[in-house]
Design a protein around this motif. Structure first.
Motif, PDB file in Angstrom:
ATOM      1  N   GLY A 175       0.389  -1.330   0.107  1.00 33.92           N
ATOM      2  CA  GLY A 175      -0.054  -0.398   0.240  1.00 33.92           C
ATOM      3  C   GLY A 175       1.346   1.240  -0.100  1.00 33.92           C
ATOM      4  N   LEU A 176       1.940   1.114   0.354  1.00 34.78           N
ATOM      5  CA  LEU A 176       2.655   2.436   0.292  1.00 34.78           C
ATOM      6  C   LEU A 176       4.206   2.299  -1.044  1.00 34.78           C
ATOM      7  CD1 LEU A 176       3.059   3.407   4.314  1.00 34.78           C
ATOM      8  CD2 LEU A 176       2.325   4.047   2.627  1.00 34.78           C
ATOM      9  N   GLY A 177       5.280   1.640  -0.682  1.00 36.36           N
ATOM     10  CA  GLY A 177       6.243   0.787  -1.236  1.00 36.36           C
ATOM     11  C   GLY A 177       6.102  -0.193  -2.021  1.00 36.36           C
ATOM     12  N   GLY A 178       4.833  -0.951  -2.032  1.00 36.11           N
ATOM     13  CA  GLY A 178       4.540  -2.002  -2.115  1.00 36.11           C
ATOM     14  C   GLY A 178       3.884  -1.242  -3.923  1.00 36.11           C
ATOM     15  N   GLU A 179       3.673   0.079  -3.600  1.00 36.94           N
ATOM     16  CA  GLU A 179       2.797   0.219  -5.226  1.00 36.94           C
ATOM     17  C   GLU A 179       4.297  -0.272  -6.175  1.00 36.94           C
ATOM     18  OE1 GLU A 179      -0.742   1.408  -5.317  1.00 36.94           O
ATOM     19  OE2 GLU A 179      -0.580  -0.124  -4.067  1.00 36.94           O
ATOM     20  N   VAL A 180       5.238  -0.321  -6.313  1.00 34.90           N
ATOM     21  CA  VAL A 180       6.186  -0.344  -6.520  1.00 34.90           C
ATOM     22  C   VAL A 180       5.485  -1.471  -8.524  1.00 34.90           C
ATOM     23  CG1 VAL A 180       8.183   0.140  -6.016  1.00 34.90           C
ATOM     24  CG2 VAL A 180       7.378  -2.495  -5.546  1.00 34.90           C
ATOM     25  N   ASP A 181       4.298  -2.265  -6.982  1.00 34.55           N
ATOM     26  CA  ASP A 181       3.758  -2.936  -8.430  1.00 34.55           C
ATOM     27  C   ASP A 181       2.374  -3.069  -9.197  1.00 34.55           C
ATOM     28  OD1 ASP A 181       5.430  -5.066  -7.529  1.00 34.55           O
ATOM     29  OD2 ASP A 181       4.417  -5.797  -5.570  1.00 34.55           O
ATOM     30  N   ASN A 182       1.867  -1.876  -8.799  1.00 34.41           N
ATOM     31  CA  ASN A 182       0.838  -1.142  -9.169  1.00 34.41           C
ATOM     32  C   ASN A 182       0.558  -0.703 -10.505  1.00 34.41           C
ATOM     33  OD1 ASN A 182      -1.266   0.622  -9.698  1.00 34.41           O
ATOM     34  ND2 ASN A 182      -1.696   1.183  -7.575  1.00 34.41           N
ATOM     35  N   PRO A 183       0.004  -0.774 -11.038  1.00 33.90           N
ATOM     36  CA  PRO A 183       0.196  -1.136 -12.978  1.00 33.90           C
ATOM     37  C   PRO A 183      -0.204   0.585 -13.157  1.00 33.90           C
ATOM     38  CG  PRO A 183      -1.629  -3.077 -12.803  1.00 33.90           C
ATOM     39  CD  PRO A 183      -0.761  -2.792 -11.042  1.00 33.90           C
ATOM     40  N   ASN A 184      -0.720   1.359 -12.321  1.00 37.50           N
ATOM     41  CA  ASN A 184      -0.805   2.231 -12.411  1.00 37.50           C
ATOM     42  C   ASN A 184       0.054   3.362 -12.844  1.00 37.50           C
ATOM     43  OD1 ASN A 184      -3.703   2.060 -13.231  1.00 37.50           O
ATOM     44  ND2 ASN A 184      -4.183   3.067 -11.127  1.00 37.50           N
ATOM     45  N   TRP A 185       1.099   2.990 -12.113  1.00 30.03           N
ATOM     46  CA  TRP A 185       2.442   3.465 -11.974  1.00 30.03           C
ATOM     47  C   TRP A 185       3.535   3.077 -12.676  1.00 30.03           C
ATOM     48  CZ3 TRP A 185       7.688   1.889 -10.240  1.00 30.03           C
ATOM     49  CH2 TRP A 185       8.953   3.410  -9.978  1.00 30.03           C
ATOM     50  N   LYS A 186       3.684   1.723 -12.291  1.00 32.68           N
ATOM     51  CA  LYS A 186       4.249   1.377 -13.897  1.00 32.68           C
ATOM     52  C   LYS A 186       4.351   1.791 -15.330  1.00 32.68           C
ATOM     53  CE  LYS A 186       3.842  -3.184 -13.043  1.00 32.68           C
ATOM     54  NZ  LYS A 186       4.137  -4.924 -13.090  1.00 32.68           N
ATOM     55  N   ALA A 187       2.913   2.593 -15.422  1.00 36.29           N
ATOM     56  CA  ALA A 187       2.708   2.768 -16.233  1.00 36.29           C
ATOM     57  C   ALA A 187       2.842   3.814 -16.817  1.00 36.29           C
ATOM     58  CB  ALA A 187       0.656   2.725 -17.370  1.00 36.29           C
ATOM     59  N   LYS A 188       3.418   4.512 -15.938  1.00 35.86           N
ATOM     60  CA  LYS A 188       4.704   6.224 -15.684  1.00 35.86           C
ATOM     61  C   LYS A 188       5.478   6.278 -16.604  1.00 35.86           C
ATOM     62  CE  LYS A 188       1.614   8.027 -12.152  1.00 35.86           C
ATOM     63  NZ  LYS A 188       0.807   8.482 -12.799  1.00 35.86           N
ATOM     64  N   TRP A 189       5.970   5.200 -16.398  1.00 30.65           N
ATOM     65  CA  TRP A 189       7.537   4.897 -17.668  1.00 30.65           C
ATOM     66  C   TRP A 189       7.389   4.945 -19.080  1.00 30.65           C
ATOM     67  CZ3 TRP A 189      12.049   4.678 -14.079  1.00 30.65           C
ATOM     68  CH2 TRP A 189      12.239   5.193 -13.334  1.00 30.65           C
ATOM     69  N   PRO A 190       6.932   3.868 -19.237  1.00 31.27           N
ATOM     70  CA  PRO A 190       7.003   4.358 -21.062  1.00 31.27           C
ATOM     71  C   PRO A 190       7.037   5.804 -21.625  1.00 31.27           C
ATOM     72  CG  PRO A 190       5.806   2.291 -20.491  1.00 31.27           C
ATOM     73  CD  PRO A 190       5.709   3.004 -19.035  1.00 31.27           C
ATOM     74  N   GLY A 191       8.209   5.319 -22.087  1.00 29.05           N
ATOM     75  CA  GLY A 191       8.696   7.246 -23.428  1.00 29.05           C
ATOM     76  C   GLY A 191       9.351   7.598 -22.688  1.00 29.05           C
TER      77      GLY A 191
END
Length: 258
Positions: A175-191
């Motif tokens: 729920g905090l640092g574990g949000e590195v697994d959140n698809p919404n956060w990972k979707a911010k990296w491409p590009g």
């Protein structure tokens, strides 16, 4: 022997016998299942590599998809591929722990807090239908708040544009640092872009990226409520894309020398 003592002796004997039987069953199961567990672990690693590279299709088998990926071992100091090591059996984590195949890091040399950096690393190359390099998938790791995070970052063939990032192992707070697994956060990296004027410029902010900022292409939103994990991800990405990490390899790829 009294009846009471005889009863106690029987109870202890039965209990001991059950313990022995259970131990044998558990040990046998562990040994029998070990190959399957190893296979599952290897398959999960491949799935995470595919996901970081934006290549994973849940409708196809992992092995079928991974067959198109070329696995190579690179010398991190020279950025050149080596052929005297079998990528299928090379253990990068084991190499990092061996003084003969790694180097100790101290102070400013170790922003990712990994203590030792292996001399060689496994990388994954994806070619397009014409045989030209399409994507480069690199292993990364570093310390967050509670744990070492292990994952992958993928770049396009320009060795600069980020395709994706993901972690497959960590112990950060759910729920905090574990949000590195959140698809919404990972979707911010491409590009996003890794380098600017030849230097590592990708940055994970404490807050949100300002889209109007001139540096927005090199910035990623931080994890809300997880300052130390955010800092850890920032540090490890910068380290592994830097001169002590994969920068020599990526430079060779840009120059056509890899």
């Amino acid at each position: 022997m009294s009846a009471k003592n005889e009863t106690l002796s029987r109870v202890l004997t039965v209990a001991l016998g059950l313990c022995i039987v259970c131990s044998v069953v558990v040990s046998t199961a562990a040994v029998a299942l070990k190959p399957q567990q190893a296979a599952n672990k290897a398959r999960d690693l491949k799935r995470n590599i595919l996901m970081a590279g934006g290549l994973y299709n849940p409708e196809l088998s992992v092995e079928e998809q991974f067959a198109s990926i070329q696995t190579r071992v690179v010398d991190l100091d020279t950025g050149m591929f080596v052929d005297d090591v079998d990528p299928a059996t090379f253990d990068q984590r084991k190499a990092a722990k061996d003084p003969a195949s790694s180097k100790a890091l101290t102070g400013d040399e170790d922003p990712a807090k990994i203590l030792r950096r292996e001399n060689r690393a496994t990388v994954y190359l994806v070619n397009d239908d014409s045989g030209a390099l399409d994507r480069i998938i690199l292993p990364i790791h570093g310390y967050g708040l509670w744990s070492t995070l292990y994952g992958f970052v993928a770049l396009e063939s320009d060795a600069n544009t980020i395709v994706g990032l993901g972690f497959y192992e960590h112990g950060e707070t759910p729920g905090l640092g574990g949000e590195v697994d959140n698809p919404n956060w990972k979707a911010k990296w491409p590009g996003k872009l890794a380098y600017k004027d030849g230097e590592v410029a990708i940055s994970v902010l404490k807050g949100a990226v300002n889209p109007a900022s001139s540096d927005a292409n090199w910035q990623v939103d931080g994890l809300s409520g997880a300052t130390l994990t955010t800092k850890g991800v920032h540090n490890l990405v910068q380290y592994w894309l830097g001169d002590d990490g994969f920068a020599p390899l990526l430079g060779n790829i840009r120059g056509g020398n890899a």
